[in-house]
Scaffold this motif. Structure first.
Motif, PDB file in Angstrom:
ATOM      1  N   MET A 196       0.856  -1.286   0.134  1.00  0.00           N
ATOM      2  CA  MET A 196      -0.013   0.071  -0.020  1.00  0.00           C
ATOM      3  C   MET A 196       0.799   1.268   0.115  1.00  0.00           C
ATOM      4  O   MET A 196       0.430   2.308  -0.450  1.00  0.00           O
ATOM      5  CB  MET A 196      -0.852   0.140   1.243  1.00  0.00           C
ATOM      6  CG  MET A 196      -2.052  -1.036   1.313  1.00  0.00           C
ATOM      7  SD  MET A 196      -3.176  -0.836   0.232  1.00  0.00           S
ATOM      8  CE  MET A 196      -4.135   0.643   0.726  1.00  0.00           C
ATOM      9  N   SER A 197       2.039   1.301   0.661  1.00  0.00           N
ATOM     10  CA  SER A 197       3.026   2.214   0.725  1.00  0.00           C
ATOM     11  C   SER A 197       3.571   2.781  -0.703  1.00  0.00           C
ATOM     12  O   SER A 197       3.843   3.736  -1.041  1.00  0.00           O
ATOM     13  CB  SER A 197       4.019   2.133   1.728  1.00  0.00           C
ATOM     14  OG  SER A 197       5.032   1.277   1.036  1.00  0.00           O
ATOM     15  N   GLY A 198       3.523   1.720  -1.528  1.00  0.00           N
ATOM     16  CA  GLY A 198       4.224   2.164  -2.790  1.00  0.00           C
ATOM     17  C   GLY A 198       5.728   2.106  -2.778  1.00  0.00           C
ATOM     18  O   GLY A 198       6.284   2.652  -3.609  1.00  0.00           O
ATOM     19  N   ALA A 199       6.327   1.705  -1.829  1.00  0.00           N
ATOM     20  CA  ALA A 199       7.540   1.592  -1.669  1.00  0.00           C
ATOM     21  C   ALA A 199       8.347   0.540  -2.573  1.00  0.00           C
ATOM     22  O   ALA A 199       7.719  -0.699  -3.064  1.00  0.00           O
ATOM     23  CB  ALA A 199       8.266   1.135  -0.328  1.00  0.00           C
ATOM     24  N   ARG A 200       9.570   0.884  -3.118  1.00  0.00           N
ATOM     25  CA  ARG A 200      10.250  -0.140  -3.918  1.00  0.00           C
ATOM     26  C   ARG A 200      11.028  -1.117  -3.254  1.00  0.00           C
ATOM     27  O   ARG A 200      11.500  -2.047  -3.904  1.00  0.00           O
ATOM     28  CB  ARG A 200      11.201   0.828  -4.885  1.00  0.00           C
ATOM     29  CG  ARG A 200      10.679   1.549  -5.817  1.00  0.00           C
ATOM     30  CD  ARG A 200      11.604   2.321  -6.507  1.00  0.00           C
ATOM     31  NE  ARG A 200      11.223   3.068  -7.733  1.00  0.00           N
ATOM     32  CZ  ARG A 200      11.526   2.617  -9.175  1.00  0.00           C
ATOM     33  NH1 ARG A 200      12.256   1.497  -9.286  1.00  0.00           N
ATOM     34  NH2 ARG A 200      10.724   3.321 -10.021  1.00  0.00           N
ATOM     35  N   GLY A 201      11.406  -0.933  -1.957  1.00  0.00           N
ATOM     36  CA  GLY A 201      11.972  -1.859  -0.904  1.00  0.00           C
ATOM     37  C   GLY A 201      11.774  -1.776   0.440  1.00  0.00           C
ATOM     38  O   GLY A 201      11.219  -0.548   0.797  1.00  0.00           O
ATOM     39  N   VAL A 202      12.201  -2.591   0.971  1.00  0.00           N
ATOM     40  CA  VAL A 202      11.977  -2.472   2.636  1.00  0.00           C
ATOM     41  C   VAL A 202      13.487  -2.519   3.176  1.00  0.00           C
ATOM     42  O   VAL A 202      14.226  -3.331   2.942  1.00  0.00           O
ATOM     43  CB  VAL A 202      11.264  -3.868   3.208  1.00  0.00           C
ATOM     44  CG1 VAL A 202      11.460  -3.647   4.635  1.00  0.00           C
ATOM     45  CG2 VAL A 202       9.967  -3.695   2.478  1.00  0.00           C
ATOM     46  N   LEU A 203      13.722  -1.579   4.273  1.00  0.00           N
ATOM     47  CA  LEU A 203      14.755  -1.816   4.962  1.00  0.00           C
ATOM     48  C   LEU A 203      14.484  -1.919   6.466  1.00  0.00           C
ATOM     49  O   LEU A 203      13.467  -1.441   7.059  1.00  0.00           O
ATOM     50  CB  LEU A 203      15.327  -0.290   5.130  1.00  0.00           C
ATOM     51  CG  LEU A 203      16.542   0.420   5.807  1.00  0.00           C
ATOM     52  CD1 LEU A 203      17.812  -0.584   5.307  1.00  0.00           C
ATOM     53  CD2 LEU A 203      16.962   1.720   5.765  1.00  0.00           C
ATOM     54  N   PHE A 204      15.080  -3.027   6.844  1.00  0.00           N
ATOM     55  CA  PHE A 204      14.811  -3.429   8.215  1.00  0.00           C
ATOM     56  C   PHE A 204      16.290  -2.875   9.141  1.00  0.00           C
ATOM     57  O   PHE A 204      17.335  -3.070   8.801  1.00  0.00           O
ATOM     58  CB  PHE A 204      15.125  -5.139   8.257  1.00  0.00           C
ATOM     59  CG  PHE A 204      14.026  -5.633   7.844  1.00  0.00           C
ATOM     60  CD1 PHE A 204      12.891  -5.951   8.412  1.00  0.00           C
ATOM     61  CD2 PHE A 204      13.750  -6.192   6.397  1.00  0.00           C
ATOM     62  CE1 PHE A 204      11.495  -6.856   7.981  1.00  0.00           C
ATOM     63  CE2 PHE A 204      12.853  -6.856   6.050  1.00  0.00           C
ATOM     64  CZ  PHE A 204      11.779  -7.098   6.473  1.00  0.00           C
ATOM     65  N   LEU A 205      15.824  -1.780   9.898  1.00  0.00           N
ATOM     66  CA  LEU A 205      16.799  -1.353  10.749  1.00  0.00           C
ATOM     67  C   LEU A 205      16.670  -2.298  12.236  1.00  0.00           C
ATOM     68  O   LEU A 205      16.107  -1.727  13.042  1.00  0.00           O
ATOM     69  CB  LEU A 205      16.578  -0.019  10.999  1.00  0.00           C
ATOM     70  CG  LEU A 205      17.078   1.110  10.244  1.00  0.00           C
ATOM     71  CD1 LEU A 205      17.016   2.463  10.551  1.00  0.00           C
ATOM     72  CD2 LEU A 205      18.457   1.011   9.971  1.00  0.00           C
ATOM     73  N   ASN A 206      17.454  -3.417  12.361  1.00  0.00           N
ATOM     74  CA  ASN A 206      17.433  -4.145  13.420  1.00  0.00           C
ATOM     75  C   ASN A 206      18.460  -3.729  14.406  1.00  0.00           C
ATOM     76  O   ASN A 206      19.537  -3.824  14.056  1.00  0.00           O
ATOM     77  CB  ASN A 206      17.593  -5.482  12.921  1.00  0.00           C
ATOM     78  CG  ASN A 206      16.056  -6.076  12.503  1.00  0.00           C
ATOM     79  OD1 ASN A 206      15.058  -5.400  12.180  1.00  0.00           O
ATOM     80  ND2 ASN A 206      16.336  -7.502  11.863  1.00  0.00           N
ATOM     81  N   PRO A 207      17.926  -3.673  15.638  1.00  0.00           N
ATOM     82  CA  PRO A 207      18.926  -3.344  16.560  1.00  0.00           C
ATOM     83  C   PRO A 207      19.740  -4.500  16.892  1.00  0.00           C
ATOM     84  O   PRO A 207      19.290  -5.628  16.877  1.00  0.00           O
ATOM     85  CB  PRO A 207      18.154  -2.713  17.798  1.00  0.00           C
ATOM     86  CG  PRO A 207      16.740  -2.498  17.485  1.00  0.00           C
ATOM     87  CD  PRO A 207      16.664  -3.364  16.281  1.00  0.00           C
ATOM     88  N   LYS A 208      21.185  -4.405  17.014  1.00  0.00           N
ATOM     89  CA  LYS A 208      22.046  -5.411  17.286  1.00  0.00           C
ATOM     90  C   LYS A 208      21.476  -6.137  18.811  1.00  0.00           C
ATOM     91  O   LYS A 208      21.426  -5.387  19.588  1.00  0.00           O
ATOM     92  CB  LYS A 208      23.449  -5.011  17.444  1.00  0.00           C
ATOM     93  CG  LYS A 208      24.457  -5.850  17.123  1.00  0.00           C
ATOM     94  CD  LYS A 208      26.010  -5.332  17.186  1.00  0.00           C
ATOM     95  CE  LYS A 208      27.022  -6.348  17.011  1.00  0.00           C
ATOM     96  NZ  LYS A 208      28.409  -5.846  16.629  1.00  0.00           N
ATOM     97  N   PHE A 209      21.721  -7.591  18.813  1.00  0.00           N
ATOM     98  CA  PHE A 209      21.259  -8.051  20.098  1.00  0.00           C
ATOM     99  C   PHE A 209      19.645  -8.032  20.411  1.00  0.00           C
ATOM    100  O   PHE A 209      19.436  -8.260  21.386  1.00  0.00           O
ATOM    101  CB  PHE A 209      22.170  -7.710  21.269  1.00  0.00           C
ATOM    102  CG  PHE A 209      23.501  -7.860  21.188  1.00  0.00           C
ATOM    103  CD1 PHE A 209      24.147  -8.846  20.674  1.00  0.00           C
ATOM    104  CD2 PHE A 209      24.342  -6.600  21.285  1.00  0.00           C
ATOM    105  CE1 PHE A 209      25.575  -8.878  20.382  1.00  0.00           C
ATOM    106  CE2 PHE A 209      25.816  -6.590  20.971  1.00  0.00           C
ATOM    107  CZ  PHE A 209      26.438  -7.523  20.609  1.00  0.00           C
ATOM    108  N   CYS A 210      18.800  -7.775  19.510  1.00  0.00           N
ATOM    109  CA  CYS A 210      17.517  -7.670  19.840  1.00  0.00           C
ATOM    110  C   CYS A 210      16.788  -9.016  19.318  1.00  0.00           C
ATOM    111  O   CYS A 210      16.783  -9.067  17.958  1.00  0.00           O
ATOM    112  CB  CYS A 210      16.783  -6.471  19.034  1.00  0.00           C
ATOM    113  SG  CYS A 210      14.953  -6.416  19.152  1.00  0.00           S
TER     114      CYS A 210
END
Ligand code: SF4
Length: 379
Positions: A313-327
């Motif tokens: 729905m957002s129309g994004a071309r890709g997804v970025l996962f910003l995952n905290p280290k050790f989470c």
């Protein structure tokens, strides 16, 4: 006469995040209550006469004091919060609320009890199961317990009228912040990701009435003007913008935020609390309407399908996962989400970040490569 840049007043708050809270405390004699993110209902604290202040551990990348108490394999969100408290940066706090969202936050609460016996504190036990019949009643009773506890600290147990007033104020603030996200979509060179984040992050640590007033001075009606380059729309999932410099990097590399699930991003302002009916029920409703935090239990397929649908729905071309280290919760959810994206032919990038140990140069290289991959025909 020089005209003051209206963004500066928000920028200053991030440069000296406790200044406004200290000033408010000196001026009013009121209680300042810190809370770890996510999902502590600020409205309850506000309606009891306190100033809620969000504590973000990413501001303390050097955690030399906290490491004497916490294992090194702890996320920077929790580690940094402990670091700031131990070295005295948070001595202005009268109370602290830590939401139970994972083992780390539960352990951090126990550490807080040991290290700061003089400070009032609460573990807000947010429900882990969201698709259970008793969840709403459980959460309401937990909010009621929180209201009692905060009321004991401030001397004012919030009544219905006070809570409605606070709900109304926070709804109005969220509406303005949502408008800022819309402006980013229309004019990302002016309403950059860094600036929009500055607005949300400052709202979380100063009197909301003043913040709302200050937002009026922003250039809402300036015409968009030509954008310098076609931007690449990405959808971002993660916790906090960690390291904070990642926002200016995304702006600089020509990305734009098509939607996000960050706890200091759009997720924080997406849902409002209804103003009719019981205020605690309204806050429960808001919590349930907010995108579930990683690690919460809902039927797994609905987590994955709901996520892919939001990205589409957002129309994004890709997804970025910003995952905290050790989470652990983020690490647990990500593989299923990534493989669902893959099936839908939506590219994604996982960046494991940590305020203290991620080099900006490395982040840049990976983001540049991702941009190239998803840009397609765009320049
Ligand atoms: S959910 Fe993840 S980032 Fe948040 S406190 Fe727990 S381990 Fe840290």
């Amino acid at each position: 006469m020089s005209v003051e840049d209206p963004w500066n007043r928000f920028k200053e708050i991030l440069e000296d995040p406790w200044k406004e809270a200290r000033h408010w405390k000196e001026k009013t004699g009121g209680k300042v209550i810190g809370h770890l993110l996510p999902d502590v209902p600020e409205e309850i604290l506000h309606s009891a006469g306190a100033l809620p202040v969000a504590i973000e551990g990413v501001w303390a990348p050097d955690a030399s004091h906290a490491q004497a108490h916490i294992p090194g394999y702890t996320c920077s969100h929790a580690m940094g919060a402990a670091e700031m408290a131990i070295r005295g940066d948070l001595s202005f706090l009268d109370g602290m609320i830590i939401p139970y969202v994972c083992d780390t936050t539960r352990n951090l609460f126990h550490l807080w009890v040991e290290l700061f016996p003089q400070m009032s504190k609460e573990l807000l036990r947010l429900p882990k199961r969201l698709d259970f019949d008793g969840t709403r009643d459980y959460l309401r009773s937990e909010y009621s317990r929180l209201a009692e506890s905060v009321g004991r600290l401030t001397g004012r147990r919030p009544d219905t009228a006070a809570m409605r007033e606070s709900l109304n104020l926070y709804n109005r603030s969220r509406a303005q912040l949502r408008r800022a996200h819309e402006k980013h979509g229309e004019s990302p060179d002016l309403w950059t990701m860094e600036r929009v984040h500055m607005l949300t992050a400052s709202a979380l640590r100063m009197p909301r009435e003043i913040h709302l007033k200050r937002m009026e001075a922003l250039p809402w009606n300036d015409s968009a003007g030509p954008e310098h380059k076609e931007r690449i729309a990405v959808y971002v999932r993660g916790k906090v913008w960690d390291p904070p410099a990642v926002l200016s990097l995304l702006d600089e590399l020509g990305f734009m935020n098509a939607g996000d699930e960050m706890v200091t991003g759009f997720r924080a302002v997406a849902a409002d609390a209804p103003l009719d009916g019981d205020p605690l029920d309204a806050l429960v409703q808001r919590h349930m309407a907010t995108i579930a935090y990683p690690g919460c239990h809902i039927e797994p397929k609905s987590i994955v399908d709901g996520f892919v649908e939001r990205v589409r729905m957002s129309g994004a071309r890709g997804v970025l996962f910003l995952n905290p280290k050790f989470c652990e919760p983020a690490a647990f959810d990500t593989p299923d989400l990534q493989s669902a994206l893959e099936k839908s032919q939506i590219p994604s990038l996982v960046l494991e970040t940590s305020a203290g140990s991620v080099s900006p140069g490395r982040l840049r290289v990976r983001l540049e490569a991702f941009r190239e991959m998803i840009a397609g025909d765009l320049p």
